[in-house]
Design a protein around this motif. Sequence first.
Motif: not given
Length: 321
Positions: A110-128
């Motif tokens: 579930k956490i992993f899927n949340g990270y996937e959603k964040v990266l779809k919006q901002d692929p440059t978020n290297f922390s995520v």
Amino acid sequence: MAHPNLLTPPTRIPPKTALHLSQKAPLVLSSAPTSSLPWPLSLLFSRETPETWAIHENLLLAALRTGDDASARQILDRLTTRFGANNERMIALQGIYEEALARDDKELEKIFNGYEKVLKQDPTNFSVRKRRVAVLKSLGRTADAITALTVLVENSPTDAEAWAELSELYARTGAWGQAIFCMEEVLLIMPNAWSAHAQVATLHYLSATSSIPALTLALRHFARSVELNDSYLRGYYGLKLVSKKLIPLLSESSSGSKRATDEDDVAPPKLQSVKKLEELATVKLGDIVRQYSASKPGQSGYDEAEVKAARELLDQDGRAR
């Protein structure tokens, strides 16, 4: 060595140190660094300094390490109030908190899927992106983690942390050549990092079996690590370990130098030089063990497990005689 603190914690925090740091939570949480007034008026009456939030973040990580979830939640809430839930670093810290509290693989997914959603919006978020790799590792998806890190270093080739992580994953799979290459990239970015030299040396040693060229490279990097840090226990431990393995190999055959040069174009060291390095490492390790034994608990600056390993390595010499 300086005692670790909340402003400049060590990269790898042993359990005792993490507990010591997390015990500072009540003191830090007892005072509010910011004003209750709305921003930007709050800045006029704030007691915060550039170090304030570094201390809070480090305390959050220490609290999670020791299972103090309540303090961790309070610290995270305070950080979120200050920087906002959409702040790139805050998204990563929220993820770390959730990962620490995850009870099973289903919650990690579930956490992993949340990270996937964040990266779809901002692929440059290297922390995520890095947190995503951490979850993949926790799920045992090593191949996927390697792929994710490969993409990360392609887009951020000067990220030493990512290269080191990729090296570790390759080493787990026994891909020594790739693991060494990645750590050499770390050295290109941080040429004076003694721990990186020691890690490259360790990888050469683990891949060596009885290969004189690989052991020679391990010896060089361990020697460089103690040259950069004269009190580096791991460096001296590795230097002695490699020297002990090289001495009989170099003594066995005078043609060893030719074989090594033909094989990997790495000229082996002189036998006498290796013996001197082994003697030096023995003396230094002995000094460190005595210093640790004479110091008060937690005051020597050395890890107990590493000192124990050094003592056992020195004891082997006594048993050999």
